[in-house]
Write a protein that holds these residues in place. Structure first.
Motif, PDB file in Angstrom:
ATOM      1  N   ASN A   1     -18.985 -31.110   1.100  1.00  0.00           N
ATOM      2  CA  ASN A   1     -19.116 -29.660   1.273  1.00  0.00           C
ATOM      3  C   ASN A   1     -17.748 -28.990   1.267  1.00  0.00           C
ATOM      4  N   MET A   2     -16.757 -29.647   1.847  1.00  0.00           N
ATOM      5  CA  MET A   2     -15.401 -29.097   1.845  1.00  0.00           C
ATOM      6  C   MET A   2     -14.820 -29.086   0.434  1.00  0.00           C
ATOM      7  N   ALA A   3     -15.148 -30.114  -0.353  1.00  0.00           N
ATOM      8  CA  ALA A   3     -14.667 -30.150  -1.736  1.00  0.00           C
ATOM      9  C   ALA A   3     -15.241 -28.990  -2.545  1.00  0.00           C
ATOM     10  N   ASP A   4     -16.462 -28.585  -2.235  1.00  0.00           N
ATOM     11  CA  ASP A   4     -17.048 -27.430  -2.914  1.00  0.00           C
ATOM     12  C   ASP A   4     -16.234 -26.168  -2.664  1.00  0.00           C
ATOM     13  N   LYS A   5     -15.614 -26.084  -1.480  1.00  0.00           N
ATOM     14  CA  LYS A   5     -14.822 -24.902  -1.120  1.00  0.00           C
ATOM     15  C   LYS A   5     -13.386 -24.994  -1.621  1.00  0.00           C
ATOM     16  N   TYR A   6     -12.771 -26.167  -1.456  1.00  0.00           N
ATOM     17  CA  TYR A   6     -11.320 -26.282  -1.636  1.00  0.00           C
ATOM     18  C   TYR A   6     -10.901 -27.074  -2.869  1.00  0.00           C
ATOM     19  N   GLY A   7     -11.872 -27.611  -3.597  1.00  0.00           N
ATOM     20  CA  GLY A   7     -11.521 -28.323  -4.801  1.00  0.00           C
ATOM     21  C   GLY A   7     -11.558 -29.833  -4.642  1.00  0.00           C
ATOM     22  N   PRO A   8     -11.342 -30.565  -5.748  1.00  0.00           N
ATOM     23  CA  PRO A   8     -11.519 -32.019  -5.750  1.00  0.00           C
ATOM     24  C   PRO A   8     -10.378 -32.798  -5.121  1.00  0.00           C
ATOM     25  N   ILE A   9      -9.317 -32.110  -4.673  1.00  0.00           N
ATOM     26  CA  ILE A   9      -8.221 -32.801  -3.992  1.00  0.00           C
ATOM     27  C   ILE A   9      -7.701 -31.900  -2.882  1.00  0.00           C
ATOM     28  N   PHE A  10      -7.718 -32.389  -1.666  1.00  0.00           N
ATOM     29  CA  PHE A  10      -7.196 -31.635  -0.525  1.00  0.00           C
ATOM     30  C   PHE A  10      -6.777 -32.617   0.554  1.00  0.00           C
ATOM     31  N   THR A  11      -6.094 -32.124   1.550  1.00  0.00           N
ATOM     32  CA  THR A  11      -5.647 -32.991   2.642  1.00  0.00           C
ATOM     33  C   THR A  11      -6.248 -32.551   3.962  1.00  0.00           C
ATOM     34  N   LEU A  12      -6.455 -33.536   4.792  1.00  0.00           N
ATOM     35  CA  LEU A  12      -6.879 -33.318   6.174  1.00  0.00           C
ATOM     36  C   LEU A  12      -5.856 -33.968   7.090  1.00  0.00           C
ATOM     37  N   ARG A  13      -5.843 -33.522   8.306  1.00  0.00           N
ATOM     38  CA  ARG A  13      -5.051 -34.208   9.323  1.00  0.00           C
ATOM     39  C   ARG A  13      -6.027 -34.861  10.290  1.00  0.00           C
ATOM     40  N   LEU A  14      -6.167 -36.173  10.153  1.00  0.00           N
ATOM     41  CA  LEU A  14      -7.043 -36.938  11.046  1.00  0.00           C
ATOM     42  C   LEU A  14      -6.168 -37.534  12.136  1.00  0.00           C
ATOM     43  N   GLY A  15      -6.077 -36.813  13.245  1.00  0.00           N
ATOM     44  CA  GLY A  15      -5.122 -37.177  14.278  1.00  0.00           C
ATOM     45  C   GLY A  15      -3.721 -36.888  13.785  1.00  0.00           C
ATOM     46  N   ILE A  16      -2.858 -37.900  13.862  1.00  0.00           N
ATOM     47  CA  ILE A  16      -1.477 -37.724  13.403  1.00  0.00           C
ATOM     48  C   ILE A  16      -1.320 -38.109  11.929  1.00  0.00           C
ATOM     49  N   HIS A  17      -2.419 -38.536  11.297  1.00  0.00           N
ATOM     50  CA  HIS A  17      -2.331 -39.070   9.940  1.00  0.00           C
ATOM     51  C   HIS A  17      -2.794 -38.041   8.911  1.00  0.00           C
ATOM     52  N   ARG A  18      -1.924 -37.780   7.933  1.00  0.00           N
ATOM     53  CA  ARG A  18      -2.322 -36.955   6.812  1.00  0.00           C
ATOM     54  C   ARG A  18      -3.166 -37.805   5.872  1.00  0.00           C
ATOM     55  N   THR A  19      -4.303 -37.257   5.459  1.00  0.00           N
ATOM     56  CA  THR A  19      -5.243 -38.001   4.634  1.00  0.00           C
ATOM     57  C   THR A  19      -5.588 -37.199   3.396  1.00  0.00           C
ATOM     58  N   LEU A  20      -5.397 -37.814   2.244  1.00  0.00           N
ATOM     59  CA  LEU A  20      -5.734 -37.191   0.974  1.00  0.00           C
ATOM     60  C   LEU A  20      -7.188 -37.522   0.648  1.00  0.00           C
ATOM     61  N   VAL A  21      -7.972 -36.505   0.300  1.00  0.00           N
ATOM     62  CA  VAL A  21      -9.382 -36.692  -0.054  1.00  0.00           C
ATOM     63  C   VAL A  21      -9.571 -36.288  -1.508  1.00  0.00           C
ATOM     64  N   VAL A  22     -10.050 -37.214  -2.336  1.00  0.00           N
ATOM     65  CA  VAL A  22     -10.312 -36.904  -3.743  1.00  0.00           C
ATOM     66  C   VAL A  22     -11.809 -37.047  -3.995  1.00  0.00           C
ATOM     67  N   SER A  23     -12.343 -36.149  -4.838  1.00  0.00           N
ATOM     68  CA  SER A  23     -13.797 -36.064  -4.974  1.00  0.00           C
ATOM     69  C   SER A  23     -14.284 -35.931  -6.406  1.00  0.00           C
ATOM     70  N   ASN A  24     -13.430 -36.135  -7.393  1.00  0.00           N
ATOM     71  CA  ASN A  24     -13.925 -36.142  -8.769  1.00  0.00           C
ATOM     72  C   ASN A  24     -13.287 -37.287  -9.552  1.00  0.00           C
ATOM     73  N   TRP A  25     -13.833 -37.536 -10.737  1.00  0.00           N
ATOM     74  CA  TRP A  25     -13.427 -38.742 -11.470  1.00  0.00           C
ATOM     75  C   TRP A  25     -11.988 -38.652 -11.977  1.00  0.00           C
ATOM     76  N   GLU A  26     -11.519 -37.440 -12.322  1.00  0.00           N
ATOM     77  CA  GLU A  26     -10.154 -37.322 -12.817  1.00  0.00           C
ATOM     78  C   GLU A  26      -9.137 -37.717 -11.751  1.00  0.00           C
ATOM     79  N   MET A  27      -9.346 -37.218 -10.530  1.00  0.00           N
ATOM     80  CA  MET A  27      -8.424 -37.546  -9.441  1.00  0.00           C
ATOM     81  C   MET A  27      -8.513 -39.030  -9.088  1.00  0.00           C
ATOM     82  N   ALA A  28      -9.746 -39.570  -9.093  1.00  0.00           N
ATOM     83  CA  ALA A  28      -9.914 -40.997  -8.792  1.00  0.00           C
ATOM     84  C   ALA A  28      -9.222 -41.857  -9.841  1.00  0.00           C
TER      85      ALA A  28
END
Length: 536
Positions: free
Chosen positions: A73-100
């Motif tokens: 659902n977040m990828a629908d808003k922000y695109g196929p590549i975005f970052t989250l901060r899970l605690g102290i760790h920056r995490t890259l989230v990819v959601s389409n085949w090009e980024m993968a």
């Protein structure tokens, strides 16, 4: 200054000012152009998503929805590549085949490592599970042994008889259960299918890895132990897929605020106790030097005991490596295949026209009174498409096991620093409407027409249910072989309906693997003669 002085001597004042302004603008344009080639960091979600102190965006993944759904659902808003901060760790989230594809081809080696995590440490025997160990010589060494000794084409060929015998045993047991219930009165012969599938996959994996069956041995003590093992397996995968406070904020680990470490240690101890017994039995058998052992078939633990070189332990204890590697193969193989088969049957029961086509293919290609054998699979194209479509809609791991960048790299034009974690939303990727028409619908036909040539072994990034790159699951061929054999035999051998005749609830629950929230209870009615179920 000499250049400015020369200008002042040969030009009028207004000409000097105009020249200086021109040079300043030129310098500014050159700097801007050069900086444009330097990628920026992948943008985090807007502040509306609310990163909390210490835990960052971790709270967003703790709701009623599975994590891959929330991230989708977040990828629908922000695109196929975005970052989250899970605690102290920056995490890259990819959601389409090009980024993968970019992550697992150009940057494959960069993302070949695993991050430190509570589950990898505690449940993975201090990173002895090669699937969760960091990239390096230990991982390469153990993966090679596992691939050659138990997951190779040659080894799978040797194990076909084991798969076949376990599927036939399950079929006969269900037939006998139906006969017993029919003779005893009006009660329905209800079967819980997740357990039915788990018994087959567990027995196959145990025979491959340990040389013995797990379930169905008849003894009450054995059955009690089997239940304990199966519960420990379920607990393992539930805990392995949890986002924990200790991972988010490592300096609070000693408090174990969510109680996850205590639960993990308990489950790890239970599994290690079982593995220790198996190890001692194998050592005793090996040391006895009997002719039966010398001339008999050796299981994977036998091979591992002699194959692991004491000089290649890389800081791990020999016995721990043997136990943890065997446990990993049993755990990974059993759970993923069981979940996929459960989803496949659920989808078929909710799409009766697909189920009817599958049984028609089996009756036409195999014959009504014949048993499905491995050589028949190439004729069962629709059945293979059903398995693929199930893996597309319900991949075993909807979110990839976390990767970690070992050095700086570029993904999607963004700068990704070293030690950033990576999650690939495989579920979202495989339901992309630009790749699949009506992506949420169960349409096996797409793998016989528009997507006929798509491979699921990591070559086509629009379909990567087993992952891709260096860390791709090494057991793909093994899993496909057993899943196709089990599903084909089940559909060929029984008419299947839900206990109330209604649709199957398809609600998922959170975890490392794609788990169906409610049990799949059905009635299995034989559709072949008794001779078919009594074949050995």
């Amino acid at each position: 200054m000499g250049f400015i002085t020369l200008l002042s001597q040969s030009m009028e004042p207004y000409t000097i000012y105009a020249t200086l302004i021109f040079l300043f603008c030129l310098l500014f344009w050159l700097l801007k152009r050069s900086n444009a080639d330097i990628p920026t960091k992948a943008p985090p979600p807007p502040e509306a998503e609310g990163a909390w102190p210490l835990i960052g965006h971790l709270h967003l993944l703790g709701g009623s929805h599975a994590a891959h759904v929330t991230l989708g659902n977040m990828a629908d808003k922000y695109g196929p590549i975005f970052t989250l901060r899970l605690g102290i760790h920056r995490t890259l989230v990819v959601s389409n085949w090009e980024m993968a594809k970019e992550c697992f081809t150009v940057n494959d080696k960069v993302f070949a490592s695993r991050p430190n995590s509570l589950a990898f440490e505690v449940l993975g025997s201090n990173f002895s599970f090669f699937g969760s160990s960091p990239y390096g010589p230990y991982w390469r060494y153990m993966r090679k042994i596992a691939t050659v000794e138990v997951l190779s084409t040659k080894r799978i060929e040797m194990l076909k008889q084991v798969m076949d015998s376990e599927v036939k045993a399950a079929m006969k047991k269900s037939y006998d259960f139906w006969v017993m219930m029919k003779e005893s009165g009006p009660k329905k012969a209800v079967t819980e299918m997740e357990k039915w599938f788990a018994n087959i996959t567990l027995n196959v994996m145990f025979r491959a890895v340990l040389g013995k069956r797990l379930t169905g041995m008849g003894c009450e003590d054995d059955e009690e132990e089997n239940e304990k093992i199966q519960k420990a397996v379920r607990d393992f995968f539930h805990l392995f897929g949890q986002f924990t406070v200790s991972d988010a904020v490592p300096f609070l680990r000693w408090l174990d605020l969510d109680g996850q470490e205590k639960k993990m240690k308990k489950t790890a101890k239970e599994l290690d106790d079982f593995a220790q017994v198996w190890l001692e039995q194998h050592k005793y058998k090996t040391n006895s030097g009997s002719e039966e052992w010398k001339n008999g078939e050796h299981d994977f633990m036998d091979l591992l005991l002699s194959a692991v070189d004491d000089e290649c332990l890389h800081g791990h204890d020999h016995d721990t490596i043997v136990k943890s590697t065997c446990l990993q193969l049993i755990l990974a193989g059993t759970d993923t295949m069981t979940r996929t088969l459960t989803w496949a049957l659920s989808l078929l029961l909710n799409n009766r026209e697909v189920l009817n086509k599958a049984t028609h293919e089996l009756d036409t290609q195999i014959g009504g009174e014949n048993v499905v054998v491995e050589s028949d699979f190439e004729k069962l194209e629709y059945l293979q498409a059903i398995v693929k479509e199930t893996l597309r809609l319900y991949p075993p791991g909807p979110l990839s096991v976390p990767h970690e960048s070992m050095e700086d790299c570029i993904v999607g034009g963004y700068h990704v620093p070293a030690h950033m974690r990576l999650l690939t939303n495989i579920s979202k990727l495989q339901q992309d409407p630009s790749l699949y028409s009506d992506p949420l619908e169960f349409r096996p036909e797409r793998f016989l027409t528009t997507h006929k040539d798509i491979d699921l072994k990591g070559k086509h990034f629009e379909f990567i249910p087993f992952g891709a790159g260096r860390r791709i699951c090494p057991g793909i061929s093994f899993a496909l072989q057993l899943m196709q054999m089990t599903l084909a035999a089940l559909l060929h051998g029984f008419e299947i309906v839900t206990i109330d005749g209604g649709p199957v609830d398809m609600v998922e629950k959170t975890g490392l693997t794609n788990v169906k929230a409610s049990p799949l209870q059905v009635i299995l009615t034989p559709r072949q003669s008794i001779q078919v179920y009594n074949q050995n």
